[in-house]
Design a protein around this motif. Structure first.
Motif, PDB file in Angstrom:
ATOM      1  N   PRO A   1      -3.838  -4.354 -10.314  1.00 34.21           N
ATOM      2  CA  PRO A   1      -3.323  -4.713 -11.619  1.00 34.21           C
ATOM      3  C   PRO A   1      -3.488  -3.545 -12.796  1.00 34.21           C
ATOM      4  O   PRO A   1      -3.014  -3.593 -13.716  1.00 34.21           O
ATOM      5  CB  PRO A   1      -4.174  -5.742 -11.957  1.00 34.21           C
ATOM      6  N   ASP A   2      -4.559  -2.736 -12.314  1.00 32.97           N
ATOM      7  CA  ASP A   2      -5.074  -1.571 -13.355  1.00 32.97           C
ATOM      8  C   ASP A   2      -3.963  -0.376 -13.683  1.00 32.97           C
ATOM      9  O   ASP A   2      -4.125   0.152 -14.594  1.00 32.97           O
ATOM     10  CB  ASP A   2      -6.549  -1.074 -13.089  1.00 32.97           C
ATOM     11  N   ASN A   3      -3.278  -0.644 -12.705  1.00 37.25           N
ATOM     12  CA  ASN A   3      -2.039   0.433 -12.713  1.00 37.25           C
ATOM     13  C   ASN A   3      -0.722   0.086 -13.663  1.00 37.25           C
ATOM     14  O   ASN A   3       0.104   1.004 -13.845  1.00 37.25           O
ATOM     15  CB  ASN A   3      -1.609   1.092 -11.171  1.00 37.25           C
ATOM     16  N   VAL A   4      -0.549  -1.138 -13.762  1.00 40.17           N
ATOM     17  CA  VAL A   4       0.606  -1.574 -14.214  1.00 40.17           C
ATOM     18  C   VAL A   4       0.525  -2.111 -15.663  1.00 40.17           C
ATOM     19  O   VAL A   4      -0.280  -2.799 -16.221  1.00 40.17           O
ATOM     20  CB  VAL A   4       0.780  -3.084 -13.240  1.00 40.17           C
ATOM     21  N   LYS A   5       1.467  -1.670 -16.063  1.00 38.84           N
ATOM     22  CA  LYS A   5       1.842  -2.079 -17.893  1.00 38.84           C
ATOM     23  C   LYS A   5       2.522  -3.441 -17.800  1.00 38.84           C
ATOM     24  O   LYS A   5       2.078  -4.030 -18.932  1.00 38.84           O
ATOM     25  CB  LYS A   5       2.500  -1.063 -18.480  1.00 38.84           C
ATOM     26  N   GLY A   6       3.517  -3.443 -16.797  1.00 35.54           N
ATOM     27  CA  GLY A   6       4.221  -4.782 -17.218  1.00 35.54           C
ATOM     28  C   GLY A   6       4.927  -4.560 -15.764  1.00 35.54           C
ATOM     29  O   GLY A   6       5.116  -4.027 -15.279  1.00 35.54           O
ATOM     30  N   MET A   7       5.482  -5.905 -15.488  1.00 34.69           N
ATOM     31  CA  MET A   7       6.227  -6.339 -14.334  1.00 34.69           C
ATOM     32  C   MET A   7       7.620  -7.064 -14.633  1.00 34.69           C
ATOM     33  O   MET A   7       7.506  -8.015 -15.460  1.00 34.69           O
ATOM     34  CB  MET A   7       5.461  -7.324 -13.167  1.00 34.69           C
TER      35      MET A   7
ATOM     36  N   ASP B   1       0.857  -1.056   0.047  1.00 36.48           N
ATOM     37  CA  ASP B   1       0.147   0.194   0.062  1.00 36.48           C
ATOM     38  C   ASP B   1       0.825   1.175  -0.063  1.00 36.48           C
ATOM     39  O   ASP B   1       0.444   2.406  -0.617  1.00 36.48           O
ATOM     40  CB  ASP B   1      -1.000   0.163   1.142  1.00 36.48           C
ATOM     41  N   GLU B   2       1.917   1.212   0.564  1.00 39.74           N
ATOM     42  CA  GLU B   2       3.044   2.455   0.284  1.00 39.74           C
ATOM     43  C   GLU B   2       3.383   2.466  -0.978  1.00 39.74           C
ATOM     44  O   GLU B   2       3.424   3.766  -1.275  1.00 39.74           O
ATOM     45  CB  GLU B   2       4.222   1.915   1.251  1.00 39.74           C
ATOM     46  N   ILE B   3       3.461   1.577  -1.911  1.00 37.78           N
ATOM     47  CA  ILE B   3       3.938   1.532  -3.139  1.00 37.78           C
ATOM     48  C   ILE B   3       2.835   2.371  -4.036  1.00 37.78           C
ATOM     49  O   ILE B   3       3.032   3.367  -4.687  1.00 37.78           O
ATOM     50  CB  ILE B   3       4.351   0.344  -3.605  1.00 37.78           C
ATOM     51  N   GLU B   4       1.520   1.976  -3.628  1.00 35.56           N
ATOM     52  CA  GLU B   4       0.289   2.704  -4.309  1.00 35.56           C
ATOM     53  C   GLU B   4       0.307   3.964  -3.834  1.00 35.56           C
ATOM     54  O   GLU B   4      -0.152   4.928  -4.705  1.00 35.56           O
ATOM     55  CB  GLU B   4      -0.801   1.933  -3.782  1.00 35.56           C
ATOM     56  N   GLN B   5       0.729   4.574  -2.596  1.00 34.85           N
ATOM     57  CA  GLN B   5       0.638   5.936  -2.341  1.00 34.85           C
ATOM     58  C   GLN B   5       1.792   6.623  -3.040  1.00 34.85           C
ATOM     59  O   GLN B   5       1.890   7.805  -3.445  1.00 34.85           O
ATOM     60  CB  GLN B   5       0.884   6.103  -0.831  1.00 34.85           C
ATOM     61  N   VAL B   6       3.003   5.979  -3.162  1.00 29.44           N
ATOM     62  CA  VAL B   6       4.133   6.471  -3.965  1.00 29.44           C
ATOM     63  C   VAL B   6       3.693   6.697  -5.236  1.00 29.44           C
ATOM     64  O   VAL B   6       4.037   7.940  -6.064  1.00 29.44           O
ATOM     65  CB  VAL B   6       5.125   5.416  -3.845  1.00 29.44           C
ATOM     66  N   ARG B   7       3.045   5.677  -5.881  1.00 36.03           N
ATOM     67  CA  ARG B   7       2.542   5.977  -7.328  1.00 36.03           C
ATOM     68  C   ARG B   7       1.858   7.092  -7.519  1.00 36.03           C
ATOM     69  O   ARG B   7       1.955   7.937  -8.436  1.00 36.03           O
ATOM     70  CB  ARG B   7       1.667   4.676  -7.868  1.00 36.03           C
ATOM     71  N   LYS B   8       0.558   7.405  -6.689  1.00 35.08           N
ATOM     72  CA  LYS B   8      -0.206   8.654  -6.634  1.00 35.08           C
ATOM     73  C   LYS B   8       0.715   9.615  -6.311  1.00 35.08           C
ATOM     74  O   LYS B   8       0.670  10.936  -7.070  1.00 35.08           O
ATOM     75  CB  LYS B   8      -1.319   8.519  -5.674  1.00 35.08           C
ATOM     76  N   GLY B   9       1.674   9.581  -5.424  1.00 37.77           N
ATOM     77  CA  GLY B   9       2.510  11.025  -5.240  1.00 37.77           C
ATOM     78  C   GLY B   9       3.278  11.259  -6.435  1.00 37.77           C
ATOM     79  O   GLY B   9       3.609  12.609  -6.395  1.00 37.77           O
ATOM     80  N   LEU B  10       3.642  10.471  -7.188  1.00 38.81           N
ATOM     81  CA  LEU B  10       4.621  10.777  -8.406  1.00 38.81           C
ATOM     82  C   LEU B  10       3.588  10.956  -9.687  1.00 38.81           C
ATOM     83  O   LEU B  10       4.239  11.325 -10.785  1.00 38.81           O
ATOM     84  CB  LEU B  10       5.476   9.533  -8.741  1.00 38.81           C
ATOM     85  N   GLY B  11       2.482  10.644  -9.542  1.00 35.56           N
ATOM     86  CA  GLY B  11       1.440  11.201 -10.520  1.00 35.56           C
ATOM     87  C   GLY B  11       1.510  10.060 -11.653  1.00 35.56           C
ATOM     88  O   GLY B  11       1.220  10.432 -12.719  1.00 35.56           O
ATOM     89  N   LEU B  12       1.860   8.801 -11.502  1.00 31.25           N
ATOM     90  CA  LEU B  12       1.910   7.733 -12.493  1.00 31.25           C
ATOM     91  C   LEU B  12       0.501   7.093 -12.778  1.00 31.25           C
ATOM     92  O   LEU B  12      -0.094   6.562 -11.605  1.00 31.25           O
ATOM     93  CB  LEU B  12       3.066   6.701 -12.010  1.00 31.25           C
ATOM     94  N   ASP B  13       0.333   6.915 -13.812  1.00 30.69           N
ATOM     95  CA  ASP B  13      -0.877   6.283 -14.232  1.00 30.69           C
ATOM     96  C   ASP B  13      -0.613   4.896 -14.530  1.00 30.69           C
ATOM     97  O   ASP B  13      -0.475   4.105 -13.745  1.00 30.69           O
ATOM     98  CB  ASP B  13      -1.711   6.892 -15.323  1.00 30.69           C
TER      99      ASP B  13
END
Length: 329
Positions: free
Chosen positions: A156-162, A122-134
């Protein structure tokens, strides 16, 4: 080999060092990076901040998750030499408790809910939002690969590839691979005159100099199965110096708290599995078998490389990584 032993291996076989406390003394590198371009501190849960830095201005975004637990983004500095020139923007990120992010308070240190893999997801998700990454690519190395897998499963909806690099989500397979690497290390020591008697006594379960053996084992293991370089470059030396072992021990019990193997079949995005030929965590056969469990995965091994293939053999590590990212952009 039980889960507790695997946690110990994960924490201490990657750059063995004397233990350090949680409030590590900050050096010149810390203050230099504090004032570096495109650094952004992101508030997590309204309680503490984590350090990030954007490198590049390409339209393809990759968030890098370091391993450890509780090492730093510094060993990813080599990525800046290879990815941005291909239109790929990379984001360094020190997970909470790591050197460049905020030091935990005493109360936070004692809060066991903070030091769980599920909370870091969940921290990673907050980092994603903080960086403005779609839509972005998520890259995880070692323990960070487990975080990448758990994040992709939950969001999964946020990730293009892993990209899943140098890790094994199966405790059993992890244990088998480490046991083999340990036996090979003892075999290498046995061939050296100064350690032959020690290995013979160890095999026969006769008293031997355990301190001398452990020192020789650690250095030989690291040189052959962690990073196959005679001299460590500066960015690896700093990574080694900045690891926070107290935080690593707190996170450790949670490392395999999630059932990663059951997540794999639900990961629909493109997946790239990478490992070094001599990686102590996962073998070629294990990587190959793991790739068949994902709905959409490919894999490759980096020759003449161990756990840190991007440092050992960047000429073989990065082309495949860049090709995967650009193909799935």
């Amino acid at each position: 080999m039980n889960a507790r032993t695997l946690v110990y291996i994960l924490l201490f076989s990657l750059f063995s060092m004397p233990l350090t406390g949680t409030c590590q003394q900050k050096d010149s590198t810390y203050y230099k990076k504090e004032n570096a371009p495109d650094v952004k501190k992101i508030l997590i849960d309204g309680k503490f901040w984590v350090w990030t830095q954007k490198i590049g201005d390409g339209k393809i975004n990759v968030l890098l998750l370091h391993g450890g637990p509780a090492i730093t983004h510094e060993y990813f500095e080599i990525f800046a030499k290879y990815l941005p020139k291909h239109g790929i923007t990379i984001y360094y990120y020190d997970q909470f408790g790591s050197y460049f992010s905020q030091d935990p308070t005493k109360e936070q240190l004692n809060d066991t809910s903070i030091w769980k893999v599920s909370r870091y997801v969940d921290e990673i998700e907050q980092v994603r939002k903080g960086l403005g990454l779609d839509k972005f690519f998520i890259y995880g190395h070692s323990y960070g690969a487990l975080l990448a897998l758990a994040y992709t499963y939950k969001y999964p909806d946020n990730v293009k590839g892993m990209i899943f690099s140098d890790m094994n989500p199966s405790q059993r397979d992890f244990g088998e691979r480490y046991t083999l690497a340990s036996k090979q290390t003892d075999s290498l020591l046995n061939a050296l005159k100064q350690y032959h008697a020690i290995i013979q006594n160890k095999t026969k379960r006769i008293t031997y100099n355990t301190n001398l053996y452990q020192k020789a084992f650690d250095s030989t293991f690291e040189r052959n199965f962690v990073v196959r370089l005679n001299t460590l470059p500066d960015y690896l030396m700093r990574t080694k110096a900045h690891k926070n072992y107290e935080i690593a021990r707190k996170i450790g019990p949670s490392t395999f708290s999630l059932n990663y193997m059951t997540m794999i079949s639900e990961i629909k995005v493109p997946v790239l599995l990478i490992a070094g030929q001599y990686d102590f965590i996962i073998s070629r056969e294990q990587v190959k078998n793991l790739s068949t469990r994902f709905p959409n995965a490919q894999w490759y091994m980096v020759p003449d490389a161990a756990h840190m293939g991007f440092a050992d053999n960047p000429a073989e590590y990065f082309p495949g990584l860049i090709k995967f990212i650009r193909r799935n952009k």
